[in-house]
Motif scaffolding. Structure first.
Motif, PDB file in Angstrom:
ATOM      1  N   UNK A  19      -3.625   0.817  -6.282  1.00  0.00           N
ATOM      2  CA  UNK A  19      -3.739   0.113  -5.737  1.00  0.00           C
ATOM      3  C   UNK A  19      -4.521  -0.814  -5.818  1.00  0.00           C
ATOM      4  N   UNK A  20      -4.359  -2.473  -4.966  1.00  0.00           N
ATOM      5  CA  UNK A  20      -5.144  -3.231  -6.064  1.00  0.00           C
ATOM      6  C   UNK A  20      -5.930  -3.909  -4.978  1.00  0.00           C
ATOM      7  N   UNK A  21      -6.206  -2.331  -4.311  1.00  0.00           N
ATOM      8  CA  UNK A  21      -7.821  -2.357  -2.441  1.00  0.00           C
ATOM      9  C   UNK A  21      -8.364  -1.190  -3.335  1.00  0.00           C
ATOM     10  N   UNK A  22      -9.874  -1.043  -2.205  1.00  0.00           N
ATOM     11  CA  UNK A  22     -10.574   0.239  -1.832  1.00  0.00           C
ATOM     12  C   UNK A  22      -8.978   0.830  -1.682  1.00  0.00           C
ATOM     13  N   UNK A  23      -8.906   2.591  -2.061  1.00  0.00           N
ATOM     14  CA  UNK A  23      -8.341   3.862  -1.923  1.00  0.00           C
ATOM     15  C   UNK A  23      -8.811   4.119  -0.003  1.00  0.00           C
ATOM     16  N   UNK A  24      -9.526   3.618  -0.205  1.00  0.00           N
ATOM     17  CA  UNK A  24     -10.314   4.484   1.070  1.00  0.00           C
ATOM     18  C   UNK A  24     -10.667   3.039   2.327  1.00  0.00           C
ATOM     19  N   UNK A  25     -10.377   3.859   3.935  1.00  0.00           N
ATOM     20  CA  UNK A  25     -10.423   2.821   4.824  1.00  0.00           C
ATOM     21  C   UNK A  25     -11.883   2.337   4.945  1.00  0.00           C
ATOM     22  N   UNK A  26     -13.164   2.755   4.756  1.00  0.00           N
ATOM     23  CA  UNK A  26     -14.304   2.229   4.964  1.00  0.00           C
ATOM     24  C   UNK A  26     -14.666   1.676   3.363  1.00  0.00           C
ATOM     25  N   UNK A  66       0.807   3.821  -3.201  1.00  0.00           N
ATOM     26  CA  UNK A  66       1.341   5.307  -2.913  1.00  0.00           C
ATOM     27  C   UNK A  66       2.703   6.841  -3.045  1.00  0.00           C
ATOM     28  N   UNK A  85       0.855  -1.132   0.325  1.00  0.00           N
ATOM     29  CA  UNK A  85       0.145  -0.436  -0.102  1.00  0.00           C
ATOM     30  C   UNK A  85       1.359   1.305  -0.204  1.00  0.00           C
ATOM     31  N   UNK A  91     -12.548  -0.286   2.659  1.00  0.00           N
ATOM     32  CA  UNK A  91     -11.843  -1.745   2.873  1.00  0.00           C
ATOM     33  C   UNK A  91     -11.974  -2.711   3.706  1.00  0.00           C
ATOM     34  N   UNK A  92     -13.088  -1.659   5.160  1.00  0.00           N
ATOM     35  CA  UNK A  92     -14.132  -2.367   5.936  1.00  0.00           C
ATOM     36  C   UNK A  92     -15.675  -2.815   5.932  1.00  0.00           C
ATOM     37  N   UNK A  93     -16.494  -2.341   4.348  1.00  0.00           N
ATOM     38  CA  UNK A  93     -17.259  -2.710   3.995  1.00  0.00           C
ATOM     39  C   UNK A  93     -16.669  -4.562   3.133  1.00  0.00           C
ATOM     40  N   UNK A  94     -14.881  -4.396   3.250  1.00  0.00           N
ATOM     41  CA  UNK A  94     -14.434  -5.868   2.434  1.00  0.00           C
ATOM     42  C   UNK A  94     -15.133  -6.693   4.028  1.00  0.00           C
TER      43      UNK A  94
END
Lengths: 52, 75
Positions: A25-32, A19, A15, A34-37
């Motif tokens: 990034x191969x993931x959501x760029x916002x923490x919210x 940046x 990560x 990632x928490x939904x995942x």
């Protein structure tokens, strides 16, 4: 357990590296996001336990 | 906490449960460690973003998953 911790450290480094190099990034760029995942996985695992 | 985020979490829990109930592949890692790796990647990106305020990220819109931006807030 050690491998999981190593994976977490590697994921943090990926990560940060994405940046620094300004690579998508191969993931959501916002923490919210990632928490939904995590919530989706938790829903899957909880219902897996209940349906067994 | 934002109530829309709470609704999103509930929806995500329902999607995960529904996928298991219907036997549909879940659009997330089926193991908790995998999901935590996603959080770790996002945390690394976010923390570095806070440290590198001088160089703005131009590829955030191309990252995986939702950015949280709507069409109206996107510049």
């Amino acid at each position: 357990m050690t491998l999981a911790l190593l994976g977490l450290v590697l994921a943090l480094a990926i990560g940060a590296g994405c940046r620094v190099l300004d690579i998508p990034l191969p993931a959501p760029p916002k923490l919210q996001g990632a928490l939904l995942v995590v919530a989706m996985t938790v829903g899957f695992l909880v219902s897996d336990t209940l349906l067994r | 906490m934002n109530w829309k985020f709470c609704v999103g979490v509930l929806l995500a829990l329902a999607i995960g449960a529904g996928c298991r109930w219907l036997g549909v592949p879940v659009p997330a890692p089926p193991v908790l460690v995998g999901a935590l790796l996603v959080v770790a990647m996002t945390s690394g990106y976010t923390l570095t973003d806070k440290l590198m305020a001088s160089r703005p990220a131009r590829n955030t819109i191309h990252c995986g998953g939702p950015t949280g931006d709507t069409r109206e807030t996107r510049s």
